[in-house]
Motif scaffolding. Structure first.
Motif, short mmCIF file in Angstrom:
data_model
loop_
_atom_site.label_atom_id
_atom_site.label_comp_id
_atom_site.label_asym_id
_atom_site.label_seq_id
_atom_site.Cartn_x
_atom_site.Cartn_y
_atom_site.Cartn_z
N SER A 14 0.53 8.89 -7.85
CA SER A 14 0.05 8.95 -6.48
C SER A 14 1.20 8.86 -5.48
O SER A 14 1.23 9.57 -4.48
CB SER A 14 -0.94 7.79 -6.24
N LEU A 15 2.19 8.00 -5.77
CA LEU A 15 3.34 7.87 -4.88
C LEU A 15 4.20 9.13 -4.90
O LEU A 15 4.73 9.55 -3.86
CB LEU A 15 4.18 6.65 -5.26
N ALA A 16 4.35 9.75 -6.07
CA ALA A 16 5.08 11.02 -6.15
C ALA A 16 4.35 12.09 -5.34
O ALA A 16 4.97 12.89 -4.62
CB ALA A 16 5.22 11.44 -7.61
N GLY A 40 0.84 -1.20 0.00
CA GLY A 40 0.00 0.00 0.00
C GLY A 40 0.87 1.24 0.00
O GLY A 40 2.10 1.18 -0.05
N MET A 41 0.21 2.39 0.04
CA MET A 41 0.89 3.68 -0.04
C MET A 41 2.04 3.81 0.96
O MET A 41 3.13 4.28 0.62
CB MET A 41 -0.15 4.78 0.23
N LYS A 42 1.79 3.35 2.21
CA LYS A 42 2.80 3.53 3.27
C LYS A 42 4.09 2.79 2.94
O LYS A 42 5.19 3.34 3.04
CB LYS A 42 2.20 3.04 4.59
N LEU A 43 3.96 1.53 2.53
CA LEU A 43 5.13 0.69 2.23
C LEU A 43 5.93 1.27 1.06
O LEU A 43 7.16 1.40 1.13
CB LEU A 43 4.68 -0.74 1.89
N TRP A 44 5.24 1.62 -0.02
CA TRP A 44 5.93 2.11 -1.23
C TRP A 44 6.55 3.49 -1.02
O TRP A 44 7.63 3.76 -1.51
CB TRP A 44 4.98 2.11 -2.42
#
Length: 272
Positions: free
Chosen positions: A107-109, A77-81
């Motif tokens: 989204s990650l950026a 999920g977002m937190k891990l990546w």
């Protein structure tokens, strides 16, 4: 046999990350999308040589994808990546970088800008997630992929507006990557049904997005069947220092269908 998709590897936190590196100058970090068989190479191979003329380009495979580790005992999920990106920057002693993110990578950026604003200079998002939206038919198909050449060709046809890009060769390459050891086990655990939950995990509230003050460029294909072009219009309204480029007759893969134009845009934006 040459494997251009396998670059350098570095320890990021508890895991090992595969990444491509080319060029010199200010760091630019490229974050790929979340389709099956994706890797930094598959996503960025056409534009990295061009954009490396204006900066030091790094393109990591995110955990669970490409040739980075594919742990099965983590919550994807977002937190891990996001943590992987921070660990990647720390491992390479990159204090601050420009970011180019595609789809899920957009989204990650955005996550990096919102959570670690001091680590980001400029932001480019292409066909991005990041805003709240109802999952599209196309994205549901992408995340629900079951390995077969036929299914992979169907997905590639969804990604492209110009079907000349949806070749058997590309489908074969992506299919092979999607059957690498450990990929399907990791991939099937990333975006379980109901997949709207994963969209929500990769999204930010309007208030969070309004905090972004960085120079931002949003790029989208008008005929995108995976991530709705409406996302781009939402982002341009929420981010103060932003510009928007929409390509007509273009699907989700701007960096492939309009590779030269996309590279020119990024070079102009980063250089200005």
């Amino acid at each position: 046999m040459s494997r251009p998709e396998i670059g350098k590897s570095i320890v990021t936190g508890k895991f090992t990350t595969n990444y491509l590196e080319v060029g010199e100058g200010f760091p630019i970090i490229f974050i790929h999308g979340s389709g099956p068989g994706v890797s930094a190479y598959a996503n960025w191979r056409l534009v990295l040589p061009k954009i490396s003329e204006v900066g030091h380009c790094y393109a990591p495979d995110m955990l669970g994808f490409g040739y980075s580790d594919k742990p099965t005992d983590v919550k994807y999920g977002m937190k891990l990546w996001t943590q992987q990106i921070v660990d990647f920057m720390d491992a390479l002693k990159i204090e601050k970088a420009d970011f180019v993110g595609n789809s899920f990578g957009g989204s990650l950026a955005l996550s990096m800008v919102i959570n670690y604003p001091e680590r980001v200079r400029k932001l480019v998002m292409m066909g991005p997630m990041g805003v709240e939206f109802d999952i599209s038919y196309g994205l549901n198909e992408v995340w629900g992929y079951q390995p077969s050449k036929k299914n992979m060709l169907k997905l590639i046809e969804l990604f492209c507006y110009n079907q000349e890009y949806a070749t058997e060769e590309l489908a074969e390459t992506r299919y092979r990557a999607s059957t690498e050891p450990g990929f399907q086990e990791a991939f099937s655990s990333m975006f379980p049904e109901p997949r709207q939950n994963s969209v929500d995990d990769m999204s930010f509230t309007d208030e969070q997005i309004k905090t972004v003050k960085n120079d931002t460029m949003i790029v989208h294909g008008r005929e995108d069947k995976v991530i709705p072009v409406d996302n781009a219009f939402k982002l341009i309204k929420l981010i103060d220092n932003a510009e928007l480029h929409i390509f007509g007759h273009c699907g989700h893969w701007t960096q492939i269908e309009r590779a030269d134009d996309f590279a020119k845009l990024v070079k102009y934006f980063i250089g200005k």
